[in-house]
Design a protein around this motif. Sequence first.
Motif, PDB file in Angstrom:
ATOM      1  N   ALA A 128     -57.763  66.398  18.016  1.00 48.00           N
ATOM      2  CA  ALA A 128     -57.939  67.031  16.770  1.00 48.00           C
ATOM      3  C   ALA A 128     -57.242  66.419  15.775  1.00 48.00           C
ATOM      4  CB  ALA A 128     -57.541  68.537  16.955  1.00 48.00           C
ATOM      5  N   GLY A 129     -56.054  65.861  16.058  1.00 46.29           N
ATOM      6  CA  GLY A 129     -55.154  64.947  15.305  1.00 46.29           C
ATOM      7  C   GLY A 129     -56.103  63.827  14.713  1.00 46.29           C
ATOM      8  N   ILE A 130     -56.766  63.041  15.643  1.00 46.86           N
ATOM      9  CA  ILE A 130     -57.675  62.127  14.922  1.00 46.86           C
ATOM     10  C   ILE A 130     -58.685  62.416  14.183  1.00 46.86           C
ATOM     11  CG2 ILE A 130     -59.378  60.085  15.835  1.00 46.86           C
ATOM     12  CD1 ILE A 130     -57.788  59.921  18.810  1.00 46.86           C
ATOM     13  N   ALA A 131     -59.289  63.489  14.089  1.00 46.65           N
ATOM     14  CA  ALA A 131     -60.240  63.933  13.266  1.00 46.65           C
ATOM     15  C   ALA A 131     -59.651  64.470  12.140  1.00 46.65           C
ATOM     16  CB  ALA A 131     -60.921  65.265  13.865  1.00 46.65           C
ATOM     17  N   LYS A 132     -58.499  65.040  12.087  1.00 42.84           N
ATOM     18  CA  LYS A 132     -57.904  65.409  10.766  1.00 42.84           C
ATOM     19  C   LYS A 132     -57.319  64.334  10.014  1.00 42.84           C
ATOM     20  CE  LYS A 132     -55.590  69.920  11.903  1.00 42.84           C
ATOM     21  NZ  LYS A 132     -54.215  70.537  12.052  1.00 42.84           N
ATOM     22  N   GLU A 133     -56.939  63.324  10.767  1.00 41.59           N
ATOM     23  CA  GLU A 133     -56.409  62.212  10.065  1.00 41.59           C
ATOM     24  C   GLU A 133     -57.627  61.243   9.393  1.00 41.59           C
ATOM     25  OE1 GLU A 133     -53.727  58.035  10.842  1.00 41.59           O
ATOM     26  OE2 GLU A 133     -54.342  59.289  12.694  1.00 41.59           O
ATOM     27  N   ALA A 134     -58.613  61.317  10.054  1.00 43.11           N
ATOM     28  CA  ALA A 134     -59.858  60.593   9.515  1.00 43.11           C
ATOM     29  C   ALA A 134     -60.468  61.196   8.125  1.00 43.11           C
ATOM     30  CB  ALA A 134     -61.008  60.531  10.709  1.00 43.11           C
ATOM     31  N   VAL A 135     -60.490  62.746   8.247  1.00 42.89           N
ATOM     32  CA  VAL A 135     -60.882  63.539   7.234  1.00 42.89           C
ATOM     33  C   VAL A 135     -60.091  63.414   6.017  1.00 42.89           C
ATOM     34  CG1 VAL A 135     -61.344  65.857   6.374  1.00 42.89           C
ATOM     35  CG2 VAL A 135     -62.331  65.186   8.698  1.00 42.89           C
ATOM     36  N   GLY A 136     -58.550  63.512   6.452  1.00 40.21           N
ATOM     37  CA  GLY A 136     -57.600  63.236   5.230  1.00 40.21           C
ATOM     38  C   GLY A 136     -57.671  61.753   4.598  1.00 40.21           C
ATOM     39  N   GLU A 137     -58.013  60.856   5.520  1.00 40.03           N
ATOM     40  CA  GLU A 137     -58.272  59.519   4.894  1.00 40.03           C
ATOM     41  C   GLU A 137     -59.445  59.499   3.933  1.00 40.03           C
ATOM     42  OE1 GLU A 137     -58.489  55.063   6.958  1.00 40.03           O
ATOM     43  OE2 GLU A 137     -56.943  56.618   7.810  1.00 40.03           O
ATOM     44  N   VAL A 138     -60.540  60.094   4.385  1.00 35.15           N
ATOM     45  CA  VAL A 138     -61.895  59.865   3.728  1.00 35.15           C
ATOM     46  C   VAL A 138     -61.734  60.653   2.512  1.00 35.15           C
ATOM     47  CG1 VAL A 138     -64.080  60.483   3.656  1.00 35.15           C
ATOM     48  CG2 VAL A 138     -63.251  59.475   5.656  1.00 35.15           C
ATOM     49  N   SER A 139     -60.887  61.771   2.560  1.00 32.50           N
ATOM     50  CA  SER A 139     -60.939  62.676   1.224  1.00 32.50           C
ATOM     51  C   SER A 139     -59.959  62.455   0.356  1.00 32.50           C
ATOM     52  CB  SER A 139     -61.002  64.057   1.660  1.00 32.50           C
ATOM     53  OG  SER A 139     -59.776  64.512   2.515  1.00 32.50           O
ATOM     54  N   GLY A 140     -58.965  61.559   0.629  1.00 27.24           N
ATOM     55  CA  GLY A 140     -57.834  61.218  -0.040  1.00 27.24           C
ATOM     56  C   GLY A 140     -56.656  62.265   0.083  1.00 27.24           C
ATOM     57  N   ASN A 141     -56.636  63.294   1.078  1.00 23.66           N
ATOM     58  CA  ASN A 141     -55.737  64.401   1.395  1.00 23.66           C
ATOM     59  C   ASN A 141     -54.636  63.730   2.178  1.00 23.66           C
ATOM     60  OD1 ASN A 141     -54.243  66.695   2.110  1.00 23.66           O
ATOM     61  ND2 ASN A 141     -56.208  68.009   1.911  1.00 23.66           N
ATOM     62  N   LYS A 142     -53.531  63.349   1.636  1.00 20.79           N
ATOM     63  CA  LYS A 142     -52.397  62.700   2.456  1.00 20.79           C
ATOM     64  C   LYS A 142     -51.844  63.893   3.400  1.00 20.79           C
ATOM     65  CE  LYS A 142     -52.274  58.460   0.776  1.00 20.79           C
ATOM     66  NZ  LYS A 142     -52.918  57.650   1.691  1.00 20.79           N
ATOM     67  N   ARG A 143     -51.911  65.147   2.988  1.00 19.82           N
ATOM     68  CA  ARG A 143     -51.177  65.970   3.765  1.00 19.82           C
ATOM     69  C   ARG A 143     -52.088  66.214   5.003  1.00 19.82           C
ATOM     70  NH1 ARG A 143     -52.791  70.997   3.257  1.00 19.82           N
ATOM     71  NH2 ARG A 143     -52.170  72.650   4.558  1.00 19.82           N
ATOM     72  N   LEU A 144     -53.323  66.191   4.947  1.00 16.82           N
ATOM     73  CA  LEU A 144     -54.149  66.348   6.205  1.00 16.82           C
ATOM     74  C   LEU A 144     -54.015  65.265   7.013  1.00 16.82           C
ATOM     75  CD1 LEU A 144     -56.196  68.150   7.487  1.00 16.82           C
ATOM     76  CD2 LEU A 144     -57.955  67.324   6.195  1.00 16.82           C
ATOM     77  N   GLU A 145     -53.886  64.122   6.395  1.00 19.46           N
ATOM     78  CA  GLU A 145     -53.723  62.797   7.069  1.00 19.46           C
ATOM     79  C   GLU A 145     -52.586  62.824   8.019  1.00 19.46           C
ATOM     80  OE1 GLU A 145     -53.876  58.139   6.046  1.00 19.46           O
ATOM     81  OE2 GLU A 145     -54.280  59.524   4.485  1.00 19.46           O
ATOM     82  N   ALA A 146     -51.424  63.317   7.328  1.00 17.58           N
ATOM     83  CA  ALA A 146     -50.101  63.586   8.062  1.00 17.58           C
ATOM     84  C   ALA A 146     -49.801  64.372   9.212  1.00 17.58           C
ATOM     85  CB  ALA A 146     -48.997  63.860   7.076  1.00 17.58           C
ATOM     86  N   GLU A 147     -50.784  65.652   8.708  1.00 17.43           N
ATOM     87  CA  GLU A 147     -50.910  66.830   9.616  1.00 17.43           C
ATOM     88  C   GLU A 147     -51.750  66.011  11.227  1.00 17.43           C
ATOM     89  OE1 GLU A 147     -52.830  70.231   8.801  1.00 17.43           O
ATOM     90  OE2 GLU A 147     -51.393  70.694   7.061  1.00 17.43           O
ATOM     91  N   GLY A 148     -52.589  65.336  10.993  1.00 13.27           N
ATOM     92  CA  GLY A 148     -53.329  64.647  11.946  1.00 13.27           C
ATOM     93  C   GLY A 148     -52.420  63.500  12.699  1.00 13.27           C
ATOM     94  N   GLU A 149     -51.675  62.919  12.166  1.00  9.64           N
ATOM     95  CA  GLU A 149     -50.896  61.940  12.753  1.00  9.64           C
ATOM     96  C   GLU A 149     -49.898  62.636  13.519  1.00  9.64           C
ATOM     97  OE1 GLU A 149     -49.295  59.544   9.942  1.00  9.64           O
ATOM     98  OE2 GLU A 149     -51.064  58.245   9.261  1.00  9.64           O
ATOM     99  N   ALA A 150     -49.277  63.805  13.007  1.00  6.09           N
ATOM    100  CA  ALA A 150     -48.187  64.710  13.760  1.00  6.09           C
ATOM    101  C   ALA A 150     -49.082  65.172  14.885  1.00  6.09           C
ATOM    102  CB  ALA A 150     -47.655  65.738  12.727  1.00  6.09           C
ATOM    103  N   GLN A 151     -50.145  65.832  14.786  1.00  5.28           N
ATOM    104  CA  GLN A 151     -50.889  66.368  16.101  1.00  5.28           C
ATOM    105  C   GLN A 151     -51.179  65.480  16.966  1.00  5.28           C
ATOM    106  OE1 GLN A 151     -54.144  68.792  14.858  1.00  5.28           O
ATOM    107  NE2 GLN A 151     -54.361  69.893  16.527  1.00  5.28           N
TER     108      GLN A 151
END
Length: 60
Positions: free
Chosen positions: A16-39
């Motif tokens: 789930a973290g990998i998916a969140k990080e990827a979506v955050g990266e593609v969409s430019g959403n740094k918060r979601l990217e960070a959540e993905g890394e934390a997860q």
Amino acid sequence: MGELKDKAKGSANKAAGIAKEAVGEVSGNKRLEAEGEAQQMKGKAQKAKGAVKGALGDKV
């Protein structure tokens, strides 16, 4: 039994973290990217906990 449960939860969190990080990266959403890394880190920790339980025979 706890060993497998922890390892499964860890794998799910990591995926789930990998998916969140990827979506955050593609969409430019740094918060979601960070959540993905934390997860992902949470998942790695859960998998390690499961490995320790396996080594100690679920006594932890």
